[in-house]
Design a protein around this motif. Structure first.
Motif, PDB file in Angstrom:
ATOM      1  N   LYS A   1       0.805  -1.264   0.142  1.00 45.09           N
ATOM      2  CA  LYS A   1      -0.037  -0.069  -0.057  1.00 45.09           C
ATOM      3  C   LYS A   1       0.729   1.323  -0.111  1.00 45.09           C
ATOM      4  CE  LYS A   1      -3.993  -1.695   2.455  1.00 45.09           C
ATOM      5  NZ  LYS A   1      -4.897  -1.641   3.729  1.00 45.09           N
ATOM      6  N   LYS A   2       2.015   1.095   0.517  1.00 43.67           N
ATOM      7  CA  LYS A   2       2.844   2.378   0.673  1.00 43.67           C
ATOM      8  C   LYS A   2       3.288   2.744  -0.628  1.00 43.67           C
ATOM      9  CE  LYS A   2       7.048   3.652   3.418  1.00 43.67           C
ATOM     10  NZ  LYS A   2       7.823   3.227   4.430  1.00 43.67           N
ATOM     11  N   TYR A   3       3.262   1.772  -1.779  1.00 41.01           N
ATOM     12  CA  TYR A   3       3.904   1.902  -3.149  1.00 41.01           C
ATOM     13  C   TYR A   3       2.944   2.062  -4.148  1.00 41.01           C
ATOM     14  CZ  TYR A   3       8.227   0.595  -0.558  1.00 41.01           C
ATOM     15  OH  TYR A   3       9.359   0.494   0.240  1.00 41.01           O
ATOM     16  N   ILE A   4       1.810   1.385  -3.834  1.00 42.83           N
ATOM     17  CA  ILE A   4       0.812   1.274  -5.177  1.00 42.83           C
ATOM     18  C   ILE A   4      -0.511   2.424  -4.564  1.00 42.83           C
ATOM     19  CG2 ILE A   4      -0.927   0.050  -6.328  1.00 42.83           C
ATOM     20  CD1 ILE A   4       1.003  -2.501  -5.468  1.00 42.83           C
ATOM     21  N   PRO A   5      -0.750   3.387  -5.161  1.00 41.14           N
ATOM     22  CA  PRO A   5      -1.786   4.160  -5.103  1.00 41.14           C
ATOM     23  C   PRO A   5      -3.015   3.412  -5.158  1.00 41.14           C
ATOM     24  CG  PRO A   5      -0.252   5.164  -6.461  1.00 41.14           C
ATOM     25  CD  PRO A   5       0.226   3.727  -6.442  1.00 41.14           C
ATOM     26  N   GLY A   6      -3.988   3.805  -4.165  1.00 40.52           N
ATOM     27  CA  GLY A   6      -5.235   3.175  -4.408  1.00 40.52           C
ATOM     28  C   GLY A   6      -5.579   1.816  -3.688  1.00 40.52           C
ATOM     29  N   LEU A   7      -4.528   1.319  -3.200  1.00 40.24           N
ATOM     30  CA  LEU A   7      -4.606  -0.260  -2.842  1.00 40.24           C
ATOM     31  C   LEU A   7      -5.508  -0.193  -1.431  1.00 40.24           C
ATOM     32  CD1 LEU A   7      -3.765  -2.743  -4.077  1.00 40.24           C
ATOM     33  CD2 LEU A   7      -1.455  -2.860  -2.627  1.00 40.24           C
ATOM     34  N   ASP A   8      -5.950   0.957  -0.807  1.00 40.61           N
ATOM     35  CA  ASP A   8      -6.830   0.805   0.271  1.00 40.61           C
ATOM     36  C   ASP A   8      -7.968   0.287  -0.289  1.00 40.61           C
ATOM     37  OD1 ASP A   8      -5.275   1.419   2.549  1.00 40.61           O
ATOM     38  OD2 ASP A   8      -4.901   3.583   2.029  1.00 40.61           O
ATOM     39  N   ASP A   9      -8.507   0.533  -1.437  1.00 41.25           N
ATOM     40  CA  ASP A   9      -9.663   0.358  -2.078  1.00 41.25           C
ATOM     41  C   ASP A   9     -10.059  -1.434  -1.883  1.00 41.25           C
ATOM     42  OD1 ASP A   9     -12.266   1.001  -3.947  1.00 41.25           O
ATOM     43  OD2 ASP A   9     -11.326  -0.649  -4.673  1.00 41.25           O
ATOM     44  N   GLY A  10     -11.022  -1.632  -1.275  1.00 42.59           N
ATOM     45  CA  GLY A  10     -11.367  -3.164  -0.974  1.00 42.59           C
ATOM     46  C   GLY A  10     -11.267  -3.749  -2.639  1.00 42.59           C
ATOM     47  N   LYS A  11     -11.883  -3.594  -3.482  1.00 41.75           N
ATOM     48  CA  LYS A  11     -11.747  -4.208  -4.590  1.00 41.75           C
ATOM     49  C   LYS A  11     -10.442  -4.548  -5.091  1.00 41.75           C
ATOM     50  CE  LYS A  11     -13.821  -4.477  -9.261  1.00 41.75           C
ATOM     51  NZ  LYS A  11     -14.842  -3.699 -10.236  1.00 41.75           N
ATOM     52  N   LYS A  12      -9.605  -3.385  -5.111  1.00 45.11           N
ATOM     53  CA  LYS A  12      -8.289  -3.453  -5.667  1.00 45.11           C
ATOM     54  C   LYS A  12      -7.269  -4.104  -4.692  1.00 45.11           C
ATOM     55  CE  LYS A  12      -8.689   1.239  -7.739  1.00 45.11           C
ATOM     56  NZ  LYS A  12      -8.292   2.673  -7.897  1.00 45.11           N
ATOM     57  N   LYS A  13      -7.815  -3.879  -3.534  1.00 45.31           N
ATOM     58  CA  LYS A  13      -6.807  -5.121  -2.385  1.00 45.31           C
ATOM     59  C   LYS A  13      -7.406  -6.461  -2.653  1.00 45.31           C
ATOM     60  CE  LYS A  13      -6.268  -5.479   2.580  1.00 45.31           C
ATOM     61  NZ  LYS A  13      -6.758  -5.058   3.778  1.00 45.31           N
ATOM     62  N   ARG A  14      -8.390  -6.607  -2.967  1.00 39.90           N
ATOM     63  CA  ARG A  14      -8.741  -8.406  -3.426  1.00 39.90           C
ATOM     64  C   ARG A  14      -8.108  -8.660  -4.641  1.00 39.90           C
ATOM     65  NH1 ARG A  14     -13.754  -6.401  -1.251  1.00 39.90           N
ATOM     66  NH2 ARG A  14     -14.604  -5.940  -3.270  1.00 39.90           N
ATOM     67  N   ASN A  15      -8.042  -7.863  -5.465  1.00 34.05           N
ATOM     68  CA  ASN A  15      -7.518  -8.141  -6.810  1.00 34.05           C
ATOM     69  C   ASN A  15      -5.963  -8.361  -6.467  1.00 34.05           C
ATOM     70  OD1 ASN A  15      -5.869  -6.906  -9.275  1.00 34.05           O
ATOM     71  ND2 ASN A  15      -7.744  -7.738 -10.083  1.00 34.05           N
ATOM     72  N   ALA A  16      -5.463  -7.529  -5.800  1.00 34.28           N
ATOM     73  CA  ALA A  16      -3.952  -7.737  -5.721  1.00 34.28           C
ATOM     74  C   ALA A  16      -3.641  -9.069  -4.844  1.00 34.28           C
ATOM     75  CB  ALA A  16      -3.548  -6.557  -4.849  1.00 34.28           C
ATOM     76  N   LEU A  17      -4.494  -9.439  -3.912  1.00 41.04           N
ATOM     77  CA  LEU A  17      -4.214 -10.770  -3.302  1.00 41.04           C
ATOM     78  C   LEU A  17      -4.328 -11.558  -4.056  1.00 41.04           C
ATOM     79  CD1 LEU A  17      -3.741 -12.135  -0.752  1.00 41.04           C
ATOM     80  CD2 LEU A  17      -6.048 -11.951   0.021  1.00 41.04           C
ATOM     81  N   ALA A  18      -5.673 -11.736  -5.151  1.00 39.87           N
ATOM     82  CA  ALA A  18      -5.713 -12.840  -6.032  1.00 39.87           C
ATOM     83  C   ALA A  18      -4.449 -12.966  -6.978  1.00 39.87           C
ATOM     84  CB  ALA A  18      -7.048 -12.616  -6.809  1.00 39.87           C
ATOM     85  N   VAL A  19      -3.943 -11.809  -7.413  1.00 45.88           N
ATOM     86  CA  VAL A  19      -2.804 -12.009  -8.334  1.00 45.88           C
ATOM     87  C   VAL A  19      -1.644 -12.693  -7.711  1.00 45.88           C
ATOM     88  CG1 VAL A  19      -1.213 -10.548  -9.582  1.00 45.88           C
ATOM     89  CG2 VAL A  19      -3.687  -9.799  -9.680  1.00 45.88           C
ATOM     90  N   LEU A  20      -1.450 -12.105  -6.596  1.00 53.34           N
ATOM     91  CA  LEU A  20      -0.217 -12.988  -5.600  1.00 53.34           C
ATOM     92  C   LEU A  20      -0.387 -14.258  -5.740  1.00 53.34           C
ATOM     93  CD1 LEU A  20       0.820 -10.576  -2.859  1.00 53.34           C
ATOM     94  CD2 LEU A  20       2.100 -10.927  -4.858  1.00 53.34           C
ATOM     95  N   ARG A  21      -1.614 -14.842  -5.333  1.00 55.56           N
ATOM     96  CA  ARG A  21      -1.853 -16.318  -5.080  1.00 55.56           C
ATOM     97  C   ARG A  21      -1.650 -16.797  -6.368  1.00 55.56           C
ATOM     98  NH1 ARG A  21      -6.640 -15.400  -0.589  1.00 55.56           N
ATOM     99  NH2 ARG A  21      -5.325 -15.596   1.139  1.00 55.56           N
ATOM    100  N   ALA A  22      -2.017 -16.279  -7.538  1.00 52.76           N
ATOM    101  CA  ALA A  22      -1.984 -17.017  -8.968  1.00 52.76           C
ATOM    102  C   ALA A  22      -0.320 -16.853  -9.189  1.00 52.76           C
ATOM    103  CB  ALA A  22      -2.743 -16.128  -9.946  1.00 52.76           C
ATOM    104  N   THR A  23       0.205 -15.921  -8.720  1.00 49.22           N
ATOM    105  CA  THR A  23       1.887 -15.792  -9.245  1.00 49.22           C
ATOM    106  C   THR A  23       2.492 -16.901  -8.371  1.00 49.22           C
ATOM    107  OG1 THR A  23       1.498 -13.492  -9.553  1.00 49.22           O
ATOM    108  CG2 THR A  23       3.654 -14.369  -9.062  1.00 49.22           C
TER     109      THR A  23
END
Length: 339
Positions: free
Chosen positions: A267-289
């Motif tokens: 969150k310190k580096y990526i603007p807007g990651l406090d948004d719930g939808k974007k946060k869920r997307n980021a977590l899904a991307v990490l798990r798929a990675t």
């Protein structure tokens, strides 16, 4: 520029472009004990795919290794290898295939660690599609951003695996509009990233299947995202580069072990990651990675000489290199931690 678009395709559409500053007390810089910082080019947009590096800074892995690291996101109009050529970056995050192209244009870049052991690009088709294997691409309309970068390389590799050429399929250059093209039935399938585009399709309510490069019969023929440095940098700063690689692999391991915390750190580096939808997307991307980052033995960072050899031959045969390259010149495992 081909290289500019290749990694850019991986980036999430939900994050905005921003620049990290060089001040020591701001995100992106880790202070070590001695020496100049190692400046790492992470392409165009702060993004969850770079969480291992954000984590390595914030958890103090670089500092404890005794190396200074400055993370740098390129400008939007910047060539992928431009800052490396100019000496403004010491290490760059790029596809191994892109590095090989750069070497064929006389940039002496060397892969020092493999970030993704499984090529992240695949053909994405609707879940109910009758396309099940590369051989099914004959006569089908396939969308890809353009004749450049990893999505294009992946398409050529899939066609070769099937014994087909571009003339056997109907290749359509669609820019970065994979969702619109597939949902609008303009294509039978689109080339995209397993850990980004496929996730976005799923989140939009359009589940897809991924037709990936086969691991059978000798394995994959392309090397995905890796860390590269010029030979002159390795010669001058080899010890610092080894420390950087070791700490970066610690960041990768920690990110895979603690994906939720990695998202919070990012969150310190990526603007807007406090948004719930974007946060869920980021977590899904990490798990798929995660499955892409480990080799068959569960290791991180390792370089596979056989895949490099196959890639050098494949890319030359496909006309993707300006000249023939000896694969062993393009990588060096000496900068990985000793087991």
């Amino acid at each position: 520029m081909r290289r500019r678009h290749a990694i850019g395709a991986v980036l999430l559409s939900v994050v905005a472009v921003t620049a990290l500053t060089s001040c020591a007390d701001e995100p992106g810089k880790s202070e070590g004990k001695n020496g100049d910082p190692i400046t790492v080019g992470l392409t165009y947009t702060p993004n969850i795919q770079f969480a291992p590096f954000y984590v390595a800074v914030e958890k103090g892995f670089y500092k404890s290794a005794g190396v200074k690291v400055s993370l740098r996101h390129h400008g939007a109009a910047e060539d992928l290898f431009g800052a490396l050529k100019q000496g403004r970056e010491d290490v760059v995050y790029a596809g191994g295939d892109e590095m090989l192209q750069a070497r064929s244009k006389n940039l002496p870049i060397v892969d020092i660690a493999t970030v993704y052991h499984k090529y992240p690009v695949a053909l994405l088709v609707p879940e109910d599609s009758d396309i099940r294997k590369p051989q099914d691409l004959k006569g089908r309309t396939i969308g890809t951003p353009g004749p450049f970068g990893e999505t294009y390389f992946g398409l050529l590799a899939l066609l070769k695996e099937a014994g087909l050429s571009e003339k056997d399929a109907k290749v359509k250059y669609i820019g970065f509009t994979q969702q619109a093209a597939l949902k609008g039935n303009k294509t039978d399938g689109v080339m995209g990233y397993i850990n980004n585009d496929a996730v976005s399709f799923d989140e939009s309510g359009t589940p897809v299947r991924a037709i990936t490069l086969s691991d059978e019969g000798g394995g994959q023929s392309l090397v995905g995202p890796s860390l590269g440095a010029k030979q002159s940098t390795l010669d001058k700063r080899g010890d610092d580069i080894r420390k950087f690689v070791d700490a970066s692999l610690r960041g990768m391991q920690y990110t895979l072990d603690h994906p939720e915390e990695a998202v919070e750190i990012s969150k310190k580096y990526i603007p807007g990651l406090d948004d719930g939808k974007k946060k869920r997307n980021a977590l899904a991307v990490l798990r798929a990675t995660e499955p892409l980052m480990r080799n068959d033995r569960g290791e991180l960072g390792q370089i596979d000489p056989q895949v490099w050899a196959r890639m050098a031959e494949f890319m030359y045969d496909q006309g993707l290199l300006d000249k023939e390259i000896q694969a062993e010149q393009a990588y060096d495992a000496d900068y990985l931690p000793k087991s």
